[in-house]
Design a protein around this motif. Sequence first.
Motif, short mmCIF file in Angstrom:
data_model
loop_
_atom_site.label_atom_id
_atom_site.label_comp_id
_atom_site.label_asym_id
_atom_site.label_seq_id
_atom_site.Cartn_x
_atom_site.Cartn_y
_atom_site.Cartn_z
N PHE B 356 0.84 -1.21 0.00
CA PHE B 356 0.00 0.00 0.00
C PHE B 356 0.88 1.27 0.00
O PHE B 356 0.55 2.26 -0.65
N GLY B 357 1.98 1.18 0.73
CA GLY B 357 2.92 2.32 0.77
C GLY B 357 3.48 2.62 -0.62
O GLY B 357 3.63 3.78 -1.01
N ILE B 358 3.77 1.56 -1.37
CA ILE B 358 4.30 1.75 -2.73
C ILE B 358 3.21 2.36 -3.62
O ILE B 358 3.47 3.26 -4.42
N VAL B 359 1.98 1.87 -3.46
CA VAL B 359 0.86 2.41 -4.26
C VAL B 359 0.69 3.90 -3.97
O VAL B 359 0.57 4.73 -4.88
N MET B 360 0.74 4.25 -2.67
CA MET B 360 0.62 5.67 -2.30
C MET B 360 1.75 6.49 -2.91
O MET B 360 1.54 7.57 -3.46
N THR B 361 2.97 5.96 -2.79
CA THR B 361 4.14 6.69 -3.29
C THR B 361 4.05 6.92 -4.80
O THR B 361 4.34 8.01 -5.29
N VAL B 362 3.64 5.87 -5.53
CA VAL B 362 3.55 6.01 -7.00
C VAL B 362 2.48 7.05 -7.36
O VAL B 362 2.68 7.90 -8.23
N ASN B 363 1.34 6.99 -6.66
CA ASN B 363 0.29 8.00 -6.90
C ASN B 363 0.83 9.42 -6.71
O ASN B 363 0.60 10.30 -7.53
N LEU B 364 1.54 9.61 -5.60
CA LEU B 364 2.02 10.96 -5.29
C LEU B 364 3.17 11.36 -6.20
O LEU B 364 3.36 12.54 -6.49
N ALA B 365 3.91 10.34 -6.68
CA ALA B 365 4.97 10.63 -7.66
C ALA B 365 4.34 11.15 -8.95
O ALA B 365 4.86 12.08 -9.58
N ILE B 366 3.22 10.56 -9.34
CA ILE B 366 2.51 11.04 -10.54
C ILE B 366 2.01 12.47 -10.29
O ILE B 366 2.08 13.33 -11.16
N GLY B 367 1.55 12.71 -9.06
CA GLY B 367 1.08 14.05 -8.71
C GLY B 367 2.15 15.12 -8.85
O GLY B 367 1.87 16.28 -9.10
N MET B 368 3.43 14.69 -8.72
CA MET B 368 4.54 15.65 -8.83
C MET B 368 4.61 16.34 -10.19
O MET B 368 5.19 17.41 -10.33
N PHE B 369 4.04 15.67 -11.22
CA PHE B 369 4.11 16.33 -12.55
C PHE B 369 2.71 16.45 -13.18
O PHE B 369 2.58 16.64 -14.39
N THR B 370 1.68 16.32 -12.33
CA THR B 370 0.33 16.44 -12.87
C THR B 370 -0.16 17.88 -12.77
O THR B 370 -0.05 18.49 -11.70
N PRO B 371 -0.69 18.44 -13.86
CA PRO B 371 -1.22 19.79 -13.79
C PRO B 371 -2.39 19.86 -12.80
O PRO B 371 -3.09 18.85 -12.64
N PRO B 372 -2.66 20.94 -12.11
CA PRO B 372 -1.99 22.22 -12.31
C PRO B 372 -0.82 22.50 -11.34
O PRO B 372 -0.02 23.36 -11.61
N PHE B 373 -0.76 21.75 -10.19
CA PHE B 373 0.19 22.18 -9.16
C PHE B 373 1.47 21.37 -9.07
O PHE B 373 2.31 21.65 -8.22
N GLY B 374 1.62 20.30 -9.88
CA GLY B 374 2.79 19.45 -9.74
C GLY B 374 4.08 20.27 -9.77
O GLY B 374 4.30 21.04 -10.70
#
Lengths: 186, 423
Positions: B356-374
């Motif tokens: 679950f920790g890896i799933v969370m991390t990957v989600n938030l990693a995607i958020g790092m470059f997702t518009p508008p605030f990444g």
Amino acid sequence: MEAAVDTGRSGTRGGGGGASVTFAVRAKEAAHRVLGVALILVVGANVFNATGRYVLGYSFTGTDEFMVYTMIWVVMAGAVMSLASREHIGINLLPFYARGRLRHLLHCIHDLTALLACGYATYASVGFVTRIARLGTKSMGLGLPMTMPHAALLAGFAALTLVAGLLLMRSILALMRGEPHTEERS
Amino acid sequence: MTAVLAIVPLALLALGTPVFLVFLAAVTLTLVFVLPIPPLALHQVMFGGLDHYALLAIPFFVFAGELMGASGIASRLIAWVLALVGRMPGSLGVATVGASTAMGAISGSSVAAVGALGKTLYPRLVEGGYGRERAAGLIASSGAVDIVIPPSIAMILYGLAAEQSIPRLFMAGILPGLLIASMISVFIVLMATVKGIPVVGRFDVRKALSATKDAVAALFMPVFVLGGIYNGWFSPTEAGGFACLYAMIVARFVYRSMSWGDIVQAAGNAAMLSARIMVIVAAASIATWLLTTQGVPQAIVTWIEALDMSPVMFLLVVNMVLLGIGCLLDPTTAILVLAPLLVPIAVSLGVDPVHFGIVMTVNLAIGMFTPPFGLNIFVAQSVTGLPAHAIYRGIVPFLAVLVTALLIITYVPALSLALAPAI
């Protein structure tokens, strides 16, 4: 791991204040170096302790405490410096696009929040530190009075409150005068 | 009052108030107006939030990353990957991903990687026919790998917030990180073939050997750090300390690219960045303590259980929510707030908390470059000089690749857990 950072830095209005700005810049650079040296010391202590434990089979008592407590002081000092330069982590989209009076207004809100929240935290810390000073508790490893590490939060929150108060005064004055913002964008 | 407590922090967050102040303001309001809890608890819990030996891994790995950037280790890694990929379609793009992965294995700083890659590789990508938007999109998105490949600050925070083994999390991140890097690379090769991006450069054995020789000291660092943790030689925190020492020695005596003054400067930068992260950790600890003492996580678990949701459906919902949140919140805040709330639910549904920790991390990693605030978008913007909307367009194809990778990682737990039980 990073986040949106509002890295606006306070600018200066022409004239006056040159010496005080130079002093502020030098003080900031000196504080930056002190924090750097503190971190290197913590790294050194960590390597020293781990080497002792695994190579010599001997653990140096209190090293973990030294590292953690030093880092708590570094964190609070860094938090104060970051507040002063508006470099704390936040969702910076609105401040990034805000201009002029709106930007001053946003800074007023941030500074007021900091003043109230850190003021309350200072009050809480005074109570806590006073209590453990009365009890005379000491750390288990180094035998340090526990007021020493806990005072990091007290000093940190007090300084944060002070800095927030100064920033708020400056932001309100700028807002009232309708000054154009003089801060860089991240 | 409850509405005020919910609205005020959200409003402050949206207005750009520093995250630690958002937590502190919410807690202050609660303690003053709602709950009869003595204010001393605020100090005690915040101090407890910082009084963790494991937390020292954050400044250590941030410092190692600073040294890597300032000493030229990063540029040597980029040169090494470029020398290896040689003559193949999309070689420059694959080199970008490879360099990002190698840098992630040293520091775990996505922003540092995007900054370094952008400066060095963006002009070459544009020159190589990738187009400005696609090149910027590639650079912004390839930084996502850095958060998943260990050492990862996001995983250290998750380990502390969810009370999970950090070494296990590090090991669990290796295969998903490599999967993401591989999928982006395959996509680049296909894209380069379809779009007819000209093949540049050629593989030269001498050049490759020379670049490898030049980068060997940098390449040994992740082997040393991860090998040490994996073999049980040292804890992640100790590994962070050794990584700093190693990077200092390489920078000062091997590459001779930094003076002692430069090293102190890098340490100061690392201390400041770590302070900004760790003060959020402290403020979030009191906020999550309040939620826990009021039984909020348990209430959410009961509510989810009443919905009779299957683990598959739960993970799908979590992915959708986290992808949304990841666009708005930075990984530090999102993990510290959400991990204590979501992990009990995941565990109650039989999902392994490390997976679950890896799933969370990957989600938030995607958020790092997702518009508008990444944040990576802002970094790419500052490096490339392109407007945000142009970078958004460049990011879209890579976003699709990363979401596909996320679904694979989510529904194939073995990918995360294959290496994790070995600790």
